[in-house]
Scaffold this motif. Sequence first.
Motif, PDB file in Angstrom:
ATOM      1  N   GLY A  85     -11.514 -33.733  -9.553  1.00 53.70           N
ATOM      2  CA  GLY A  85     -11.648 -32.448  -9.875  1.00 53.70           C
ATOM      3  C   GLY A  85     -12.661 -32.187 -10.903  1.00 53.70           C
ATOM      4  N   GLN A  86     -12.974 -33.056 -11.505  1.00 53.01           N
ATOM      5  CA  GLN A  86     -14.086 -33.027 -12.527  1.00 53.01           C
ATOM      6  C   GLN A  86     -15.540 -32.611 -12.023  1.00 53.01           C
ATOM      7  N   PHE A  87     -16.335 -31.971 -12.552  1.00 53.56           N
ATOM      8  CA  PHE A  87     -17.535 -31.588 -11.954  1.00 53.56           C
ATOM      9  C   PHE A  87     -18.511 -31.200 -13.210  1.00 53.56           C
ATOM     10  N   THR A  88     -19.302 -32.167 -13.617  1.00 54.66           N
ATOM     11  CA  THR A  88     -19.901 -31.704 -14.855  1.00 54.66           C
ATOM     12  C   THR A  88     -21.401 -31.062 -14.308  1.00 54.66           C
ATOM     13  N   ALA A  89     -21.960 -30.448 -15.552  1.00 53.73           N
ATOM     14  CA  ALA A  89     -23.320 -29.942 -15.235  1.00 53.73           C
ATOM     15  C   ALA A  89     -24.319 -31.106 -14.748  1.00 53.73           C
ATOM     16  N   GLU A  90     -24.056 -32.264 -14.939  1.00 54.97           N
ATOM     17  CA  GLU A  90     -25.018 -33.380 -14.241  1.00 54.97           C
ATOM     18  C   GLU A  90     -24.859 -33.678 -13.142  1.00 54.97           C
ATOM     19  N   ASP A  91     -23.370 -33.313 -12.343  1.00 59.79           N
ATOM     20  CA  ASP A  91     -23.212 -33.311 -11.003  1.00 59.79           C
ATOM     21  C   ASP A  91     -23.890 -32.410 -10.117  1.00 59.79           C
ATOM     22  N   ILE A  92     -24.505 -31.375 -10.581  1.00 58.24           N
ATOM     23  CA  ILE A  92     -25.465 -30.500  -9.862  1.00 58.24           C
ATOM     24  C   ILE A  92     -26.508 -30.954  -9.086  1.00 58.24           C
ATOM     25  N   ASN A  93     -26.689 -30.469  -7.888  1.00 54.81           N
ATOM     26  CA  ASN A  93     -27.457 -31.052  -7.299  1.00 54.81           C
ATOM     27  C   ASN A  93     -28.752 -30.014  -7.379  1.00 54.81           C
ATOM     28  N   ALA A  94     -29.853 -30.210  -7.962  1.00 49.27           N
ATOM     29  CA  ALA A  94     -30.704 -29.174  -8.490  1.00 49.27           C
ATOM     30  C   ALA A  94     -31.586 -29.044  -7.345  1.00 49.27           C
ATOM     31  N   ASN A  95     -31.617 -29.642  -6.228  1.00 58.06           N
ATOM     32  CA  ASN A  95     -32.454 -29.150  -5.123  1.00 58.06           C
ATOM     33  C   ASN A  95     -31.610 -28.602  -4.032  1.00 58.06           C
ATOM     34  N   LEU A  96     -30.474 -28.329  -4.391  1.00 58.89           N
ATOM     35  CA  LEU A  96     -29.693 -27.579  -3.260  1.00 58.89           C
ATOM     36  C   LEU A  96     -29.378 -25.921  -3.748  1.00 58.89           C
ATOM     37  N   CYS A  97     -29.884 -25.891  -5.036  1.00 62.38           N
ATOM     38  CA  CYS A  97     -29.717 -24.368  -5.629  1.00 62.38           C
ATOM     39  C   CYS A  97     -31.011 -23.951  -5.846  1.00 62.38           C
ATOM     40  N   THR A  98     -31.350 -22.681  -5.722  1.00 63.43           N
ATOM     41  CA  THR A  98     -32.545 -21.838  -6.095  1.00 63.43           C
ATOM     42  C   THR A  98     -32.311 -21.444  -7.711  1.00 63.43           C
ATOM     43  N   HIS A  99     -31.058 -20.959  -7.822  1.00 59.84           N
ATOM     44  CA  HIS A  99     -30.608 -20.580  -8.991  1.00 59.84           C
ATOM     45  C   HIS A  99     -29.116 -20.941  -9.451  1.00 59.84           C
ATOM     46  N   VAL A 100     -29.080 -21.477 -10.882  1.00 59.18           N
ATOM     47  CA  VAL A 100     -27.570 -21.735 -11.176  1.00 59.18           C
ATOM     48  C   VAL A 100     -27.262 -20.826 -12.491  1.00 59.18           C
ATOM     49  N   ASN A 101     -26.223 -19.994 -11.946  1.00 56.99           N
ATOM     50  CA  ASN A 101     -25.455 -19.015 -12.977  1.00 56.99           C
ATOM     51  C   ASN A 101     -24.365 -19.928 -13.668  1.00 56.99           C
ATOM     52  N   TYR A 102     -24.722 -20.323 -14.998  1.00 56.10           N
ATOM     53  CA  TYR A 102     -23.731 -20.823 -15.673  1.00 56.10           C
ATOM     54  C   TYR A 102     -22.471 -20.031 -16.338  1.00 56.10           C
ATOM     55  N   ALA A 103     -21.419 -19.914 -15.891  1.00 56.05           N
ATOM     56  CA  ALA A 103     -20.252 -19.216 -16.125  1.00 56.05           C
ATOM     57  C   ALA A 103     -19.319 -19.622 -17.355  1.00 56.05           C
ATOM     58  N   PHE A 104     -19.010 -19.008 -18.205  1.00 55.05           N
ATOM     59  CA  PHE A 104     -19.449 -17.784 -18.708  1.00 55.05           C
ATOM     60  C   PHE A 104     -19.943 -17.597 -20.168  1.00 55.05           C
ATOM     61  N   LEU A 105     -20.749 -16.474 -20.384  1.00 53.52           N
ATOM     62  CA  LEU A 105     -20.772 -16.355 -22.003  1.00 53.52           C
ATOM     63  C   LEU A 105     -20.001 -14.964 -22.221  1.00 53.52           C
ATOM     64  N   GLY A 106     -19.782 -14.554 -23.385  1.00 56.31           N
ATOM     65  CA  GLY A 106     -18.968 -13.359 -23.652  1.00 56.31           C
ATOM     66  C   GLY A 106     -19.887 -12.428 -24.575  1.00 56.31           C
ATOM     67  N   PRO A 158     -38.535 -28.196 -10.583  1.00 55.33           N
ATOM     68  CA  PRO A 158     -39.317 -27.277 -11.422  1.00 55.33           C
ATOM     69  C   PRO A 158     -39.189 -25.732 -11.035  1.00 55.33           C
ATOM     70  N   ASN A 159     -38.574 -25.543  -9.759  1.00 58.62           N
ATOM     71  CA  ASN A 159     -38.591 -24.181  -9.094  1.00 58.62           C
ATOM     72  C   ASN A 159     -37.079 -23.531  -9.534  1.00 58.62           C
ATOM     73  N   LEU A 160     -36.213 -24.429 -10.115  1.00 59.09           N
ATOM     74  CA  LEU A 160     -35.021 -23.835 -10.388  1.00 59.09           C
ATOM     75  C   LEU A 160     -35.048 -23.050 -11.326  1.00 59.09           C
ATOM     76  N   LYS A 161     -34.002 -22.008 -11.209  1.00 56.25           N
ATOM     77  CA  LYS A 161     -33.966 -21.064 -12.515  1.00 56.25           C
ATOM     78  C   LYS A 161     -32.580 -21.010 -12.900  1.00 56.25           C
ATOM     79  N   ALA A 162     -32.355 -21.030 -14.154  1.00 54.84           N
ATOM     80  CA  ALA A 162     -31.044 -21.220 -14.998  1.00 54.84           C
ATOM     81  C   ALA A 162     -30.663 -19.855 -15.383  1.00 54.84           C
ATOM     82  N   LEU A 163     -29.645 -19.249 -15.292  1.00 53.76           N
ATOM     83  CA  LEU A 163     -29.255 -18.003 -15.806  1.00 53.76           C
ATOM     84  C   LEU A 163     -27.811 -18.080 -16.566  1.00 53.76           C
TER      85      LEU A 163
END
Length: 378
Positions: A41-62, A94-99
């Motif tokens: 069940g562990q899924f780290t940020a490094e496991d994200i496939n950068a080529n399958l997302c146009t945006h990654v929304n990092y959840a959550f800030l407060g 390089p086209n990926l957006k991090a939010l």
Amino acid sequence: MLSKIIFLLSFCIFYLHCVSGAADKVLCYYASWGANRPGDGQFTAEDINANLCTHVNYAFLGLNDDGSLKILDNATDIENGGLEKVAALKQINPNLKALFSLGGYAAGTQLFTAVSSDATKRATMAQSAIEFCQTYNFDGLDVDWEYPLEGDRQNYITMLSDIKQAFEPHGYILTVAVAAIPTDAAYDVPAMSNVLDVINVMTYDFHGSWAGVTAQNSPLYASPLDGEWQKDNLNCNSSITHWILSGAAPEKLAIGVAFYGHAYTLADASNHDLGAPSNGPAPAGEFTQNMGTLGYNELCEFHKDGTIVWDDAQKVPYMYDDTLWVGFDNPDSVALKAQYAKDNNLAGVMIWSIETDDLHALCGTKYALLQAVNDNMK
């Protein structure tokens, strides 16, 4: 000759409309606590496939009381490099957006109400968001206020407008997550459509164990078993239709796709159809630890022998395994939702949340759900 001119003009208008509303966005929410789940069940940020997302929304800030943004999990986000690792994905794509995604259901409404109603706090919020983007090399903010009440209606759009205005010199992106039906919260939909880059519509959680009978989590269309109100409100198609009729530009809307299902305990294991009586939510899954829901990865790992039935009316599957019943999405159903986004000239697809995808190919394909979305959209 005139008929040919009319035909060509009509074709050009149609073509430009399709291009302007092309569904090309795959907005991937990443629940950062997935990095701390046990086993497969562990899924780290490094496991994200950068080529399958146009945006990654990092959840959550407060939010702090003064309107500034704050880190909620210093160990995961900072010490273990969660934010840094998401930003590093842009070196791969390089086209990926991090939010940053701000809020979430657990955040409630009180702080958002207080900040949005105070001009000084709104300014602090906007400036803090800019500083966070600059510090962590992110590209914008996603506001997940669940949900503004009637007294918040004007303050909500004023807050978003203030943030967007502050963002413009930097080129930062501003998105929101919203209720499936716009009248379920206090939204000025036309104003939101003008201000925001994307409106992520949470087209899931339409049914759950609270109803006492089995039903689909995120049906694309209505069921023959639905009453008139349910047909008009409790499926993805009705949700998107309501948003458009309320004044949202289709090309600003992203249809939500759930990488989890709502799970029930059947009252009788032999009665496992849609609408079967339920004794309540199924026990929490080993990875997600939430009663009444199971991630797609949990279905792949722990319920391989479950029987899967395709619900052709609602265009989603369900599974039963002894007394467990789950209404969920699989590669076929998420592909249809991606196709729906294309057919209706939406912005694209929003996903909650990618860390419950099949990372280890236990159902056959690594990132099976996210890959199916991409295969259909591209």
